[in-house]
Design a protein around this motif. Structure first.
Motif, PDB file in Angstrom:
ATOM      1  N   ALA A  28       0.655  -1.289   0.236  1.00 48.51           N
ATOM      2  CA  ALA A  28      -0.022   0.015   0.522  1.00 48.51           C
ATOM      3  C   ALA A  28       0.861   1.505  -0.282  1.00 48.51           C
ATOM      4  O   ALA A  28       1.795   1.043   0.548  1.00 48.51           O
ATOM      5  CB  ALA A  28      -0.938   0.490   1.031  1.00 48.51           C
ATOM      6  N   LEU A  30       0.610   5.144   0.890  1.00 53.96           N
ATOM      7  CA  LEU A  30      -0.200   6.174   2.034  1.00 53.96           C
ATOM      8  C   LEU A  30       0.499   6.767   2.075  1.00 53.96           C
ATOM      9  O   LEU A  30       2.073   7.535   1.271  1.00 53.96           O
ATOM     10  CB  LEU A  30       0.165   5.502   3.328  1.00 53.96           C
ATOM     11  CG  LEU A  30       0.081   3.751   3.991  1.00 53.96           C
ATOM     12  CD1 LEU A  30       0.107   3.964   5.176  1.00 53.96           C
ATOM     13  CD2 LEU A  30      -1.748   3.713   3.883  1.00 53.96           C
ATOM     14  N   LYS A  31      -0.448   8.321   1.885  1.00 48.94           N
ATOM     15  CA  LYS A  31       0.133   9.979   2.499  1.00 48.94           C
ATOM     16  C   LYS A  31       0.592   9.804   3.276  1.00 48.94           C
ATOM     17  O   LYS A  31      -0.587   9.549   4.425  1.00 48.94           O
ATOM     18  CB  LYS A  31      -1.415  10.377   1.213  1.00 48.94           C
ATOM     19  CG  LYS A  31      -1.497  10.624   0.422  1.00 48.94           C
ATOM     20  CD  LYS A  31      -3.193  11.498   0.060  1.00 48.94           C
ATOM     21  CE  LYS A  31      -3.665  10.697  -1.479  1.00 48.94           C
ATOM     22  NZ  LYS A  31      -4.539  11.550  -1.310  1.00 48.94           N
ATOM     23  N   THR A  32       1.980  10.457   3.682  1.00 46.98           N
ATOM     24  CA  THR A  32       2.519  10.712   5.016  1.00 46.98           C
ATOM     25  C   THR A  32       2.335  12.649   4.227  1.00 46.98           C
ATOM     26  O   THR A  32       3.887  12.594   4.583  1.00 46.98           O
ATOM     27  CB  THR A  32       2.972  10.436   5.270  1.00 46.98           C
ATOM     28  OG1 THR A  32       4.299   9.874   3.805  1.00 46.98           O
ATOM     29  CG2 THR A  32       2.581   8.970   5.720  1.00 46.98           C
ATOM     30  N   THR A  65       4.867  10.587   0.786  1.00 42.43           N
ATOM     31  CA  THR A  65       4.440   9.332   0.463  1.00 42.43           C
ATOM     32  C   THR A  65       5.265   8.411   1.072  1.00 42.43           C
ATOM     33  O   THR A  65       6.627   8.183   2.112  1.00 42.43           O
ATOM     34  CB  THR A  65       4.193   8.528  -0.996  1.00 42.43           C
ATOM     35  OG1 THR A  65       5.497   8.615  -1.596  1.00 42.43           O
ATOM     36  CG2 THR A  65       3.027   9.120  -2.175  1.00 42.43           C
ATOM     37  N   ILE A  77      -4.185  -2.479   6.657  1.00 40.50           N
ATOM     38  CA  ILE A  77      -3.124  -1.120   6.521  1.00 40.50           C
ATOM     39  C   ILE A  77      -4.194  -0.535   7.840  1.00 40.50           C
ATOM     40  O   ILE A  77      -3.369   0.260   7.945  1.00 40.50           O
ATOM     41  CB  ILE A  77      -4.285  -0.532   4.926  1.00 40.50           C
ATOM     42  CG1 ILE A  77      -3.407   0.035   4.395  1.00 40.50           C
ATOM     43  CG2 ILE A  77      -5.939  -0.051   5.010  1.00 40.50           C
ATOM     44  CD1 ILE A  77      -2.145   0.211   4.801  1.00 40.50           C
ATOM     45  N   LYS A  81      -1.804   2.707   9.364  1.00 44.63           N
ATOM     46  CA  LYS A  81      -1.571   3.771   9.468  1.00 44.63           C
ATOM     47  C   LYS A  81      -1.738   4.275  11.008  1.00 44.63           C
ATOM     48  O   LYS A  81      -1.200   5.388  10.960  1.00 44.63           O
ATOM     49  CB  LYS A  81      -3.194   4.194   9.187  1.00 44.63           C
ATOM     50  CG  LYS A  81      -3.497   3.988   7.202  1.00 44.63           C
ATOM     51  CD  LYS A  81      -5.040   4.777   7.123  1.00 44.63           C
ATOM     52  CE  LYS A  81      -5.266   4.273   5.790  1.00 44.63           C
ATOM     53  NZ  LYS A  81      -6.735   4.529   5.289  1.00 44.63           N
ATOM     54  N   ALA A  91      -1.325   9.641   8.637  1.00 45.74           N
ATOM     55  CA  ALA A  91      -0.997   8.990   7.532  1.00 45.74           C
ATOM     56  C   ALA A  91      -2.797   8.534   6.905  1.00 45.74           C
ATOM     57  O   ALA A  91      -3.009   8.369   7.153  1.00 45.74           O
ATOM     58  CB  ALA A  91      -0.677   7.593   8.232  1.00 45.74           C
ATOM     59  N   ASP A  92      -2.626   8.652   5.970  1.00 48.32           N
ATOM     60  CA  ASP A  92      -3.524   9.171   4.808  1.00 48.32           C
ATOM     61  C   ASP A  92      -5.087   9.530   6.256  1.00 48.32           C
ATOM     62  O   ASP A  92      -4.721  10.893   5.985  1.00 48.32           O
ATOM     63  CB  ASP A  92      -3.944   7.533   4.453  1.00 48.32           C
ATOM     64  CG  ASP A  92      -4.273   7.231   3.169  1.00 48.32           C
ATOM     65  OD1 ASP A  92      -3.014   8.058   2.884  1.00 48.32           O
ATOM     66  OD2 ASP A  92      -3.907   5.735   3.344  1.00 48.32           O
TER      67      ASP A  92
END
Length: 121
Positions: A28, A30-32, A65, A77, A81, A91-92
């Motif tokens: 995965a 993730l937007k960080t 990311t 997931i 996060k 994280a997301d």
């Protein structure tokens, strides 16, 4: 003769178990958005290396990311996060744990909190 059959059966069971564990591998991205620097990268990657089920974690602080490869039969997931949030980073859709965020070095905090890369003059 029975020993040979039992040994073969045991080897088959072990091989099946190993295959089952590797077939549940997922990746995965993730937007960080709150990662700022190499220290952030190291903090997250070090922390995640101790998380159950996490196979690999790579943070790209320039793209903001985090790519995580994990065994879905051991974690999910949402747990990942939450683990990143527990280090002090968003994280997301999961916001950083406030106490963990406060404990980050200044360079790892958001620019609006005085953090981020050094300002060019």
């Amino acid at each position: 003769m029975y020993r040979h059959i039992l040994f073969s059966l045991a080897a088959l069971i072990v091989a099946t178990g190993v295959f089952a564990q590797t077939s549940d591998k997922k990746t995965a991205i993730l937007k960080t958005p709150t990662v700022q620097c190499e220290k952030c990268k190291k903090r997250i990657e070090d922390y995640m290396s101790h998380e159950d089920g996490v196979i690999k974690c790579t943070v790209d602080f320039r793209k903001k990311t985090t790519t995580v490869t994990y065994a879905s039969n051991l974690t999910n997931i949402e747990n990942i996060k939450t683990a990143i949030a527990n280090v002090g980073y968003d994280a997301d859709d999961v916001t950083a744990n406030p106490d963990s965020y406060k404990a980050l070095p200044t360079c790892c905090k958001k620019p609006e909190d005085g953090g981020g890369p050094p300002k060019k003059q």
